[in-house]
Design an enzyme around this catalytic site. Structure first.
Site, PDB file in Angstrom:
ATOM      1  N   CYS A 258       0.842  -1.197   0.000  1.00 27.12           N
ATOM      2  CA  CYS A 258       0.000   0.000   0.000  1.00 27.12           C
ATOM      3  C   CYS A 258       0.877   1.246   0.000  1.00 27.12           C
ATOM      4  O   CYS A 258       1.366   1.681   1.062  1.00 27.12           O
ATOM      5  CB  CYS A 258      -0.941  -0.012   1.208  1.00 27.12           C
ATOM      6  SG  CYS A 258      -2.051   1.410   1.271  1.00 27.12           S
ATOM      7  N   GLY A 289       8.603  -3.650   9.093  1.00 21.44           N
ATOM      8  CA  GLY A 289       8.106  -2.513   8.321  1.00 21.44           C
ATOM      9  C   GLY A 289       6.640  -2.235   8.601  1.00 21.44           C
ATOM     10  O   GLY A 289       6.238  -1.072   8.770  1.00 21.44           O
ATOM     11  N   ASP A 335      11.178 -15.287   8.495  1.00 26.20           N
ATOM     12  CA  ASP A 335      12.629 -15.190   8.678  1.00 26.20           C
ATOM     13  C   ASP A 335      13.054 -15.259  10.134  1.00 26.20           C
ATOM     14  O   ASP A 335      14.231 -15.440  10.431  1.00 26.20           O
ATOM     15  CB  ASP A 335      13.156 -13.879   8.088  1.00 26.20           C
ATOM     16  CG  ASP A 335      13.030 -13.819   6.577  1.00 26.20           C
ATOM     17  OD1 ASP A 335      12.877 -14.896   5.974  1.00 26.20           O
ATOM     18  OD2 ASP A 335      13.064 -12.716   6.019  1.00 26.20           O
ATOM     19  N   ARG A 462      23.959 -29.764  -8.305  1.00 32.65           N
ATOM     20  CA  ARG A 462      22.694 -29.152  -8.706  1.00 32.65           C
ATOM     21  C   ARG A 462      22.371 -28.001  -7.752  1.00 32.65           C
ATOM     22  O   ARG A 462      22.808 -27.974  -6.613  1.00 32.65           O
ATOM     23  CB  ARG A 462      21.551 -30.168  -8.667  1.00 32.65           C
ATOM     24  CG  ARG A 462      21.743 -31.366  -9.604  1.00 32.65           C
ATOM     25  CD  ARG A 462      21.571 -30.955 -11.066  1.00 32.65           C
ATOM     26  NE  ARG A 462      21.525 -32.107 -11.945  1.00 32.65           N
ATOM     27  CZ  ARG A 462      22.573 -32.682 -12.500  1.00 32.65           C
ATOM     28  NH1 ARG A 462      23.795 -32.210 -12.234  1.00 32.65           N
ATOM     29  NH2 ARG A 462      22.436 -33.717 -13.308  1.00 32.65           N
TER      30      ARG A 462
END
Length: 938
Positions: A258, A289, A335, A462
């Site tokens: 937003c 935030g 996190d 990989r």
């Protein structure tokens, strides 16, 4: 009744009106606690009413009666038809306890607050001093109890709170009324930033806790954008609107970026929309935030209202009623990057997704003898990479807080990987955090690592970037319960908030839900990135939770096969350590053995695996374990060494003989309550058998979580997730069948841990545990509640419901009998079935939490054994000891691993029922009842 003087001859036909159905049921249950008996309930199209009558302790009937009415909106509210007399109040007190002190004890067990007040004598002599207790019922009516029948003026309305004002006195907050408007509190919740598994559980917790506390609950859809847009984006939530939220990943009410809210005009619109809806409290679930934006919104609130009045968007009266905005933060972040909390909502589920992926990758890597580089999320926080490295047995991890040291770290890494391959290892797993850097702040990418392993070692390598798969899927048990408890605490924080008090952030510290200063936590979080930017990596590590540093060192200590001196001189310093599994299998046993073996060998010790428990020890089934012998064990369920419940008392002499024969100098016992009692037996036999005069450590491993001295045992988290998966499937089946109740039996022995924690995680209607038992009264309450809930379900939308019954909750009321009673008393309104989960509860592969805990336990256990080495001689370490502290239980207490002697733990142990006397998790039972709308059980 609000603010009215209460003084007439007696109570007669007191009529109370409940504004909502939830408060109506809560009030009936509340007055039943005080000794009132429901004598009749009548339901019409417009109202539902219950007549209640008061019976004294002497069984004589008073003329005291009460009528509680729920009238839908639009129906004229009923008034109070009589007032109370102080002289009648002791009759209420004598119903339950006969004393004011016991009344206080009663209210201490209820979810609504109370206060005690001493009334001084008028002449100051103290001869006529007496006490009162006053509280509010669920409808916010004032109730007062006294130990003296003198009439007097009532005190000011009591309030409730947890904080203090400037003078240091307790600062109180109204339960259901806004401190500025005097009306019912309206609490809104929004989810913002990146989605995190468990956000829906937080929304559910806030909505239902708010309703149970007499407040109106709102959900703001699409995060801050919903605040700016207003209208239908801000929706009032009912009890059943959050049905099914527990098992759904992401955020049902949505989240969106937003840009408008970042600018003042957008925040002006948001403030206007909240005031128009009458909302003055906002719970925000998001990252740093999102929480920073919320606190900025709060700080600007007065100026925003002032500007809205000037532009005539609001009237002066509207602005005066909403002079303060309450903000409470919940941290939703996969996190786990927020300071001032040990864990954030969504992090553990994300770890589940990572470990599931790496377990799958490990299969193909081993099959083809390949190397895999796996990139996981975490810009400035390496928690996911570190915990995944521990939980999957990765070879190397790269995190931003602790970059590899030295300029030649690439050469060292390749040399260690080659050494592992030379030992016979067929796979190599390297985990790279997306924010990984070297000591010069240069990025370390997964592509760099793949090229390094391919070019330098010629490995078939990989690369896998897990990406947003880490955010997906339904939340695990830990995140469901964490988010639920924090959501409930957020409502309590709103009710305790006052102007001038900093916005709180709800966190988890030392296994306890806590409140901390929101902006201080956000500021500390930003300090981590700043510390990394100035290359202060030690400072960055210290800013993480207390266990982060220790667990990084533990990972490094066991991930690499150290070069051990095999000379005779080195062998003299080698401690011979026996490792034995005791009791039933539990997830994490193998992970603990693996970590103990690798750490012991890297420390120069010689570990021995004892197969098949104490019978195997008596039979001499003892084998030295090498570094590669335990490769891959971390993801294995059950017990690779084998285990059983037999005790050393089966033949103490033979146990002693075999320990002497193999020269075992210390012992690690991994198991449940049987391992604890085995330690006790060997401790008490030291005077007879010198072989037991050595250090021993018990690593708790049992799904029942009933070992004293620890908050968590290995296997309990794995078991809870297995129960959760089964119950989710069962509820789905029950819902599809319409109006069906499943009685699910779970393990746990005489401990109700599994039942309580799984019941909270799956939203059980009722939970039966051994600590409370089962009786007919309880069954009747459950049937009434089920009839009420199914009666309220919309046509064609009835929900499947689950009752959790611990296996030892009652010898008489078995799972089948409970189900049969519920079915019979349901009178075809709903059906009932049973589900006995049995040994499926042990799980298949251990959960990430159990793997991480196992590693931590094992490394600390080896350190504990080393601490009891008295000296070194030409014959090796001297470990002969009778010190009671040398036989101990390893326990997780908050953030620490502690060691308590088995003898010292006896005072805290219920030996008859095989469990600790005190349990921290019983508070979760109360919360589960509240969120199931079980006011009758509070």
């Amino acid at each position: 009744m609000e603010d009215s003087t209460i003084a007439l001859d007696h109570i007669a036909n007191l009529i109370l009106t409940a504004p909502t159905r939830e408060l109506y049921h809560a009030s009936v249950a509340w007055f039943e606690k005080l000794g009132f008996k429901a004598i009749m309930t009548e339901t019409s199209v417009e109202t539902t009413a219950t007549w209640m009558q008061l019976f004294s302790s002497s069984a004589s009937i008073h003329d005291t009666s009460l009528k509680i009415v729920h009238a839908p909106s639009g129906v004229k509210k009923l008034a109070i038809s009589a007032k109370m007399d102080w002289r009648s109040m002791p009759a209420v007190a004598t119903i339950t306890t006969n004393t004011l002190k016991a009344i206080e004890t009663l209210f201490a067990s209820l979810p609504w607050a109370y206060q005690r007040y001493s009334v001084p004598s008028k002449d100051g002599s103290g001869n006529n001093e007496f006490s009162i207790i006053y509280t509010h019922d669920p409808m916010n009516n004032l109730l007062i109890f006294t130990d003296k029948p003198n009439p007097f003026e009532p005190p000011k309305r009591p309030s409730h709170g947890l904080d203090q004002d400037e003078s240091g006195e307790p600062m109180k907050a109204s339960i259901t009324r806004s401190p500025t408007t005097g009306k019912r509190r309206k609490i809104a919740i929004l989810t913002s930033g990146g989605d995190a598994p468990g956000m829906n559980a937080a929304v559910r917790g806030v909505v239902r806790a708010a309703i149970m506390r007499g407040c109106d609950a709102y959900a703001v859809h699409e995060g801050y954008q919903g605040l700016v847009d207003g209208g239908d984006m801000i929706r009032k939530m009912g009890w059943d609107d959050v049905q099914g939220y527990l098992s759904t990943g992401g955020t049902i009410i949505g989240t969106a970026r937003c840009k408008a809210f970042r600018e003042r005009p957008g925040r002006l619109l948001a403030a206007r929309n909240l005031v128009k809806e009458g909302i003055d409290a906002l719970v925000v679930c998001g990252g740093d935030g999102s929480l920073t934006g919320a606190d900025l919104f709060r700080s600007e609130w007065p100026s925003l209202l002032e500007e809205l009045v000037k532009t005539k968007e609001l009237t002066s009266e509207e602005a005066e009623r909403f002079t303060h905005l309450n903000i409470v933060g919940l941290v939703g972040s996969i996190d786990n990057d927020m300071s001032s909390t040990d864990i954030t909502i969504g992090a553990v589920t994300c770890l589940h997704r990572i470990c599931e992926s790496i377990d799958s990758i490990s299969s193909t890597a081993s099959s083809h003898s390949r190397a895999f580089v796996v990139e996981v999320m975490g810009r400035h926080c390496g928690w996911l990479a570190l915990m995944a490295g521990i939980a999957t047995g990765a070879d190397f991890i790269f995190i931003p807080e602790r970059p590899p040291s030295g300029e030649n770290w690439r050469d060292n890494m390749c040399a260690e990987i080659k050494a592992h391959r030379d030992l016979g290892k067929r796979k190599t797993i390297v985990i790279v955090c997306e924010g990984a850097i070297d000591s010069n702040l240069n990025p370390i990418t997964s592509k760099d690592m793949m090229d390094l392993l391919t070019d330098r070692l010629d490995l078939d390598t990989r690369m896998t970037i897990l990406g947003h798969v880490q955010r997906g899927g339904k939340p695990c048990v830990y995140d469901r319960n964490l988010a639920t408890m924090q959501g409930v605490e957020a409502v309590e924080a709103v009710l305790a908030s006052r102007p001038g008090i900093p916005s709180p952030m709800i966190g988890m510290n030392e296994n306890k839900i806590t409140r901390t200063d929101l902006m201080k936590a956000v500021a500390l979080t930003g300090e981590v990135a700043k510390a990394i930017g100035r290359k202060d990596f030690i400072g960055a590590m210290e800013l993480r939770d207390p266990a982060f540093n220790q667990q990084y060192d533990q990972f490094m200590a066991i991930s690499t096969a150290a070069s051990v001196d095999e000379s005779a001189e080195a062998a003299k310093n080698s401690l011979r350590i026996g490792i034995i599994n005791v009791g039933a299998p539990a997830g994490g046993m193998n992970a603990a053995v693996r970590a103990a073996v690798r750490y012991a060998r890297n420390r120069g010790h010689t570990p021995f695996g004892i197969h098949n428990g104490f019978p195997g020890l008596m039979a001499g089934q003892i084998k030295e374990l090498k570094w590669m012998d335990v490769d891959g064990w971390i993801a294995h369920g059950g017990s690779e060494l084998g285990t059983n419940r037999d005790q050393p008392s089966l033949d103490l002499g033979m146990v002693s003989y075999q320990l002497q024969k193999f020269n075992i100098q210390s012992l690690i016992l991994i198991g449940g309550f049987e391992a604890y009692t085995a330690c006790l037996e060997m401790s008490r036999a030291r005077d007879v058998y010198p072989a037991f005069c050595m250090p021993m450590v018990h690593i708790p491993a049992t799904i029942s979580n009933n070992v004293p001295g620890t908050e968590f045992s290995l296997g309990c988290d794995t078991s809870l997730n297995a129960i959760m998966d089964a119950c989710d499937a069962i509820k789905q089946s029950a819902t599809a069948s319409r109006k069906r109740v499943f009685v699910v039996e779970v393990h746990g022995g005489k401990s109700g841990y599994l039942a309580v924690m799984s019941g909270l995680a799956v939203g059980a209607t009722s939970v039966y545990i051994p600590e409370e038992g089962i009786n007919l009264s309880r069954l009747q309450k459950d049937v009434r509640h089920l009839c009420q809930r199914y009666g309220e379900d919309a046509e064609g939308k009835s929900q499947g419901r689950v009752i959790i019954r611990s296996e030892c909750a009652s010898k008489t009321y078995t799972t089948d009998i409970v189900s049969a009673i519920i079915k019979e008393e349901g009178h075809q309104q709903f059906d009932s079935r049973t589900a006995i989960l049995g040994h499926i509860q042990q799980g298949y592969s251990p959960s990430p939490l159990d793997r991480v805990r196992a590693t931590r336990f094992a490394v600390c256990a080896i350190d504990f054994l080393e601490s009891h080495i008295e000296s070194y001689t030409t014959n090796g370490p001297t470990v002969y000891t009778k010190d009671p502290s040398s036989i101990a239980v390893a326990g997780i207490q908050g953030s620490n691993v502690s060691f308590t002697s088995v003898e010292a733990l006896l005072k805290d142990t219920d030996m008859k029922n095989r469990k600790p006397i005190q349990t921290w998790w019983m508070d979760y039972k109360r919360t589960g009842n509240m969120l199931a709308r079980r006011s009758d059980l509070l």
